[in-house]
Design an enzyme around this catalytic site. Structure first.
Site, mmCIF file in Angstrom:
data_model
loop_
_atom_site.group_PDB
_atom_site.id
_atom_site.type_symbol
_atom_site.label_atom_id
_atom_site.label_comp_id
_atom_site.label_asym_id
_atom_site.label_seq_id
_atom_site.Cartn_x
_atom_site.Cartn_y
_atom_site.Cartn_z
ATOM 1 N N TRP A 158 0.866 -1.182 0.000
ATOM 2 C CA TRP A 158 0.000 0.000 0.000
ATOM 3 C C TRP A 158 0.898 1.224 0.000
ATOM 4 O O TRP A 158 1.432 1.612 1.039
ATOM 5 C CB TRP A 158 -0.895 0.024 1.241
ATOM 6 C CG TRP A 158 -1.929 -1.064 1.295
ATOM 7 C CD1 TRP A 158 -2.167 -2.033 0.366
ATOM 8 C CD2 TRP A 158 -2.872 -1.286 2.347
ATOM 9 N NE1 TRP A 158 -3.205 -2.835 0.758
ATOM 10 C CE2 TRP A 158 -3.656 -2.408 1.978
ATOM 11 C CE3 TRP A 158 -3.136 -0.645 3.567
ATOM 12 C CZ2 TRP A 158 -4.680 -2.890 2.783
ATOM 13 C CZ3 TRP A 158 -4.149 -1.137 4.370
ATOM 14 C CH2 TRP A 158 -4.911 -2.247 3.981
ATOM 15 N N GLU A 159 1.071 1.846 -1.145
ATOM 16 C CA GLU A 159 2.071 2.910 -1.276
ATOM 17 C C GLU A 159 1.494 4.285 -1.583
ATOM 18 O O GLU A 159 2.251 5.238 -1.766
ATOM 19 C CB GLU A 159 3.062 2.541 -2.387
ATOM 20 C CG GLU A 159 3.761 1.214 -2.199
ATOM 21 C CD GLU A 159 4.734 0.913 -3.325
ATOM 22 O OE1 GLU A 159 5.513 1.815 -3.675
ATOM 23 O OE2 GLU A 159 4.703 -0.210 -3.863
ATOM 24 N N GLU A 160 0.169 4.405 -1.674
ATOM 25 C CA GLU A 160 -0.410 5.651 -2.167
ATOM 26 C C GLU A 160 -0.290 6.800 -1.179
ATOM 27 O O GLU A 160 -0.136 7.954 -1.576
ATOM 28 C CB GLU A 160 -1.878 5.427 -2.536
ATOM 29 C CG GLU A 160 -2.099 4.358 -3.605
ATOM 30 C CD GLU A 160 -1.388 4.695 -4.901
ATOM 31 O OE1 GLU A 160 -1.407 5.871 -5.301
ATOM 32 O OE2 GLU A 160 -0.810 3.776 -5.504
#
Length: 486
Positions: free
Chosen positions: A225-227
């Site tokens: 989860w990089e957003e």
């Protein structure tokens, strides 16, 4: 910063380039558009939102839910929510009546376990491991190019598939209702953590975990989860849009507060919701698959990226990144492994490669002891190929990969693995791993001698595995209970 405004003046956005927040949203088969205009006001800010779905116009209540009296996301993290989601998964119930569509994602790299002090992949504690996280099944199945990973001491999923019993990655669209904003402002699953119903997210995530992982799974479960960053201060640069979206959310939820108070609500609401989403998801995974190693990819961050400043580049982690990692103690406590990235920036001069990797790993080892009686395993992601390598491996690339494995990577993995095991047995009684006695001994390597014989290991000390203590890990140590460990 957002300042107080007097009646009759316009409201300033905390992001000066986003005075008008416009997004599109998608959920299931519905699509729509949010138009959040910050109008001139006489008494209080006003937020106008419109959502259009396949059935026509949706009201504000249908877009972000009814106006809440508290947080949209719910209460702070609780085991009751996790247990309830696990029960739904155990019952085999899919509460949405639809099948998850898993998109193909390509990540070329290997995972290096540099601090495995507990069982990994159903094997005894190992001081050094290399795991294959490359979707290379195509090489043998389509082109007849074998990749002898096992003979080279590299662990891989059965058939070298991307998802399997040794390594599984959950991307943003593969686990629960992860909220994020697309490149054109499309709000997926509400766009921001505050807009996600946590119980619904956990129930869906539980179902997907049960479908994706075998019973008794004991591999790596990596959440990618990089957003956005779960801390407000970490959302800078292209992530500032999450601050703007949260500020718009706070204006709608708390219309009677002044702008400064709304901005405070936006920050607090974002951080509380982000923490609940990440923390509860980890605890859920660990409850359903307790033998797996659960954690988030690219955490902890370091902030030592390359910006073309060769004259003063040191490789040290940025002070702000270190401070944020200290604040994220709750994340390390909920994790059972750390997955930092040591992907080398394409334009980073070779002279800085060692410093870049060193300080990222040092920071991972620093936070690995936070909230745990024993350090967490540190599994660093390293890239084998460039980002432009394409979506699928061609026959030519498969042969290049084959030659690289046999000529470069494989022999080095064998050397370091044998050296790490030999040092562990000779210096740490086989109950710990060898580490530098003094940090920064860049000229010291955990390698075999040129003739293949073990070294003397004078420059290394022991880091004991769980259940052992002493300078050479020779003393059994009873496991601490939860109260003793804290």
């Amino acid at each position: 910063m957002l300042s107080h405004t007097r009646p009759g003046s316009s409201i300033r956005s905390p992001h000066p380039q986003t005075p008008r927040f416009v997004t599109h949203w998608e959920e299931g088969g519905n699509r729509g558009r949010r138009d959040c205009r910050l109008s001139r006001w006489t008494r209080e800010p006003r937020l106008t939102m419109v959502g259009v779905g396949i059935e026509g116009v949706k009201s504000v209540r249908e877009v972000w839910g009814s106006r809440p009296r508290g947080r949209i996301l719910g209460l702070p993290p609780s085991w009751s929510r996790v247990a309830a989601a696990a029960e739904v998964a155990d019952a085999g119930f899919h509460p949405w009546g639809m099948t998850m569509q898993l998109g193909l994602a390509l990540v070329l790299g290997v995972t290096l376990c540099l601090g495995c002090g507990r069982s990994l992949l159903r094997a005894p504690a190992r001081p050094f491991s290399v795991l294959w996280n490359v979707p290379s099944a195509r090489c043998k199945n389509r082109f007849g190019v074998p990749l002898p990973l096992e003979a080279l001491g590299i662990s891989a999923n059965r058939g070298q598939h991307f998802h399997g019993q040794n390594v599984t990655i959950f991307y943003k669209n593969q686990l629960g209702f992860y909220p994020y904003l697309g490149p054109r402002g499309t709000a997926h699953n509400g766009g921001i953590p505050q807009a996600v119903p946590l119980n619904r997210h956990l129930a869906r995530a539980a179902y997907q975990i049960r479908r994706s992982l075998w019973p008794g799974f004991a591999g790596l479960a990596v959440l990618d989860w990089e957003e956005w960053c779960p801390l407000w201060a970490g959302n800078w640069g292209h992530r500032r849009v999450y601050r703007a979206a949260s500020w718009a959310w706070a204006q709608w939820v708390f219309p009677n507060l002044d702008p400064q108070e709304q901005l405070h609500k936006a920050r607090v609401g974002f951080e509380q919701a982000a923490r609940a989403l990440m923390e509860d998801t980890l605890w859920l995974g660990r409850a359903l698959q307790p033998h797996g190693l659960w954690g988030f990819y690219r955490f902890p961050a370091c902030g030592n990226g390359w910006h073309g400043t060769a004259s003063n580049y040191t490789g040290h982690c940025h002070a702000a990144a270190l401070a944020r990692n200290t604040q994220l103690r709750w994340l390390w406590a909920a994790s059972s492994a750390l997955f930092p990235s040591i992907y080398l920036p394409p334009r980073l001069p070779p002279a800085h490669h060692q410093a870049f990797v060193r300080y990222r790993l040092e920071e991972a080892f620093r936070v690995a002891v936070a909230g745990h009686p024993h350090p967490l395993p540190v599994l660093a992601y390293a890239r084998l190929t460039h980002r432009s390598s394409g979506r699928f491996l061609s026959q030519e690339k498969c042969w290049h990969l084959h030659d690289y494995l046999l000529g470069t990577l494989g022999p080095y993995v064998i050397n370091v693995t044998k050296a790490a095991v030999a040092c562990s047995h000779q210096r740490c009684h086989g109950h710990g791993r060898c580490a530098w006695q003094k940090p920064g001994q860049l000229e010291v390597f955990l390698h075999l001698q040129p003739d293949g014989s073990p070294g003397a290991w004078e420059s290394f000390s022991c880091r004991c595995y769980q259940g052992w203590a002493g300078p050479t890990c020779q003393e059994p140590r009873p496991e601490l209970g939860p109260k003793e460990a804290t």
